[in-house]
Scaffold this active site. Structure first.
Site, short mmCIF file in Angstrom:
data_model
loop_
_atom_site.label_atom_id
_atom_site.label_comp_id
_atom_site.label_asym_id
_atom_site.label_seq_id
_atom_site.Cartn_x
_atom_site.Cartn_y
_atom_site.Cartn_z
N CYS A 80 0.84 -1.20 0.00
CA CYS A 80 0.00 0.00 0.00
C CYS A 80 0.87 1.25 0.00
O CYS A 80 1.51 1.56 -1.00
CB CYS A 80 -0.98 -0.04 1.17
SG CYS A 80 -2.33 1.15 1.03
N HIS A 189 -3.73 -5.01 0.26
CA HIS A 189 -3.19 -5.51 1.52
C HIS A 189 -3.22 -7.03 1.52
O HIS A 189 -4.26 -7.63 1.80
CB HIS A 189 -4.01 -4.97 2.70
CG HIS A 189 -3.78 -3.53 2.98
ND1 HIS A 189 -2.82 -3.10 3.87
CD2 HIS A 189 -4.33 -2.42 2.46
CE1 HIS A 189 -2.82 -1.78 3.90
NE2 HIS A 189 -3.72 -1.34 3.05
N GLU A 191 -2.07 -9.01 3.64
CA GLU A 191 -2.33 -9.53 4.98
C GLU A 191 -3.80 -9.42 5.35
O GLU A 191 -4.24 -9.92 6.39
CB GLU A 191 -1.45 -8.81 6.02
CG GLU A 191 -1.89 -7.41 6.41
CD GLU A 191 -1.55 -6.32 5.41
OE1 GLU A 191 -1.16 -6.64 4.26
OE2 GLU A 191 -1.70 -5.13 5.77
#
Lengths: 208, 219
Positions: A80, A189, A191
């Site tokens: 990001c 993202h 994660e």
């Protein structure tokens, strides 16, 4: 050892937890020496472009990053904001200098319904590294108001200059992932993108 | 265009998930980590955890959730200032949901973490919303008197919310059927669902399947 660079107010633990879940040794650090000797560097992003750059500057990390990434060719993964700071400059409020490692600027996403928030379909052009084993498009989670805009004045004013590997559409087509030698960036993202996101992280780890 | 989102909503009181009606008369519905795990397995797009015992969500609970949930998690309830927000972000929260924090504190939070990390939650869409909330990333509107009742969503209220805020809107409160979910998600960007998931056999899988068949743009 993979190092996660602590630059400011990032949500570092989610990234750390994701790598640990994958069985990767990871440490969060602001120490230039640790970064210089790591197997891979992850810069997750949260907050503003200028703030992130200020944090890196104040902690004497710019030189450490440059040496590690450009001289020692340590693989870099920007998530990001971590991908956005690869640009020459960002125009979030006051113009701020970025790392300048890709010919692009960081600009606000035009139009309504900003931030680009939510899952979106990513069109993958290059399956060599981060997207190995995936389909033509996969869904990932985005949460950003700014995007990486390839520099129209670059010698080759197309996305090949920044090493575009995947694109996403929200008000306009923008880079979802880039790859140039040992520098990798993802606008989404991983994660936060459940199984496919974890796979992207695992694929990056396989590059190390 | 990003997909519309199906978001299980978990109310947490003293470390347990609870559910009630109109934010009253809560019964225990399970352990937050287990609930989160199940929702992740059932393909939830995000999770929202709201602490309703007057204190912010326990940081250790958030850390445990963060170890195995790889979806965006928004946390709210009792977050009045940046100090608490910072602790929660460090524990793994992706977004914080603010309700009673002052506009000045909200502004500080937006300034520190970016608008995409802050959600403003209101139950009073008919009255004036503080000016500063235009800076936040998302607006969450819960119709208080419909909450937990499964009587149907407050479509009027949601339409007012759309007029007052230009960013993404998450609506919750009163959803009782799959048709209700469709009605809401057609006019918002996300729907947060509590009672329907806790007390009926509907799940994110079933909701998603239904919405897809109805032509709604979900993942």
């Amino acid at each position: 050892m993979v190092t996660i660079v602590n630059c400011g107010s990032g949500n570092l633990n989610s990234v750390k937890n994701a790598f640990e879940y994958l069985g990767v040794d990871v440490t969060i650090t602001q120490d230039p020496e640790t970064i210089a000797s790591s197997a891979g560097i992850v810069v997750p992003g949260m907050g503003s472009f200028s703030q992130c750059m200020d944090d890196l500057r104040e902690n004497d990390l710019l030189e450490a990053l440059r040496t590690a990434v450009h001289e020692q060719k340590v693989p870099y993964l920007g998530i990001c904001l971590g991908m956005q700071i690869l640009c020459y400059e960002g125009l979030e409020g006051e113009p701020a200098w970025g790392l300048g490692w890709i010919p692009a600027t960081c600009r606000k996403i035009p139009g309504v319904n900003v931030p680009h928030m939510g899952w979106n379909s990513v069109y993958i052009w290059n399956h060599n590294n981060l997207f190995k084993g995936m389909g033509e498009n996969e869904n990932f989670y985005f949460a950003h108001s700014y995007y990486v805009k390839p520099d129209p004045l670059a010698v080759n004013p197309t996305n090949t200059e920044i090493g575009l590997t995947a694109e996403v559409n929200h008000n306009l087509w923008m880079p979802a992932a880039i790859e140039r030698d040992n520098i990798f960036g993802v606008q989404f993202h991983p994660e936060k993108s459940h199984l496919m996101g974890l796979r992207v992280l695992k694929n990056w780890e396989n590059v190390l | 265009m990003s997909f519309k989102r199906i978001i299980p909503l978990l109310l947490v009181k003293n470390g347990r998930c609870v559910k009630g009606k109109q934010f009253k008369n809560h019964v225990d519905v399970g352990d937050p980590v287990s609930c989160a795990r199940v929702y992740q397995a059932q393909g939830a797009d995000e999770l929202i955890l709201l602490s309703i015992d007057g204190k912010p969500l326990d940081v250790h609970l958030m850390e445990r959730i963060s170890k195995e949930i790889f979806l965006p998690v928004a946390v709210g309830g009792g977050i009045e200032d940046t100090k608490i927000a910072r602790e929660l972000f460090h524990a793994g929260t992706d977004k914080i949901v603010v309700h009673s924090a002052t506009p000045q504190e909200i502004y500080k939070m937006v300034d520190t973490w970016g608008s995409q990390s802050i959600v403003y939650h209101t139950t009073q869409i008919w009255s004036d919303i503080p000016k500063k909330i235009e800076d936040v990333g998302e607006l969450m509107y819960t119709c208080l008197w419909k909450e937990g009742t499964r009587m149907g969503p407050a479509i009027d209220g949601i339409k007012i919310a759309k007029n007052k805020f230009s960013g993404p809107i998450i609506a919750s409160g009163g959803i009782g059927t799959l048709e209700d979910v469709k009605q809401v998600i057609e006019i918002t960007d996300a729907v947060a669902i509590g009672t329907l998931f806790h007390f009926t056999d509907q799940s994110p899988i079933k909701v998603r399947s239904f919405l897809k068949n109805e032509g709604v743009n979900v993942r």
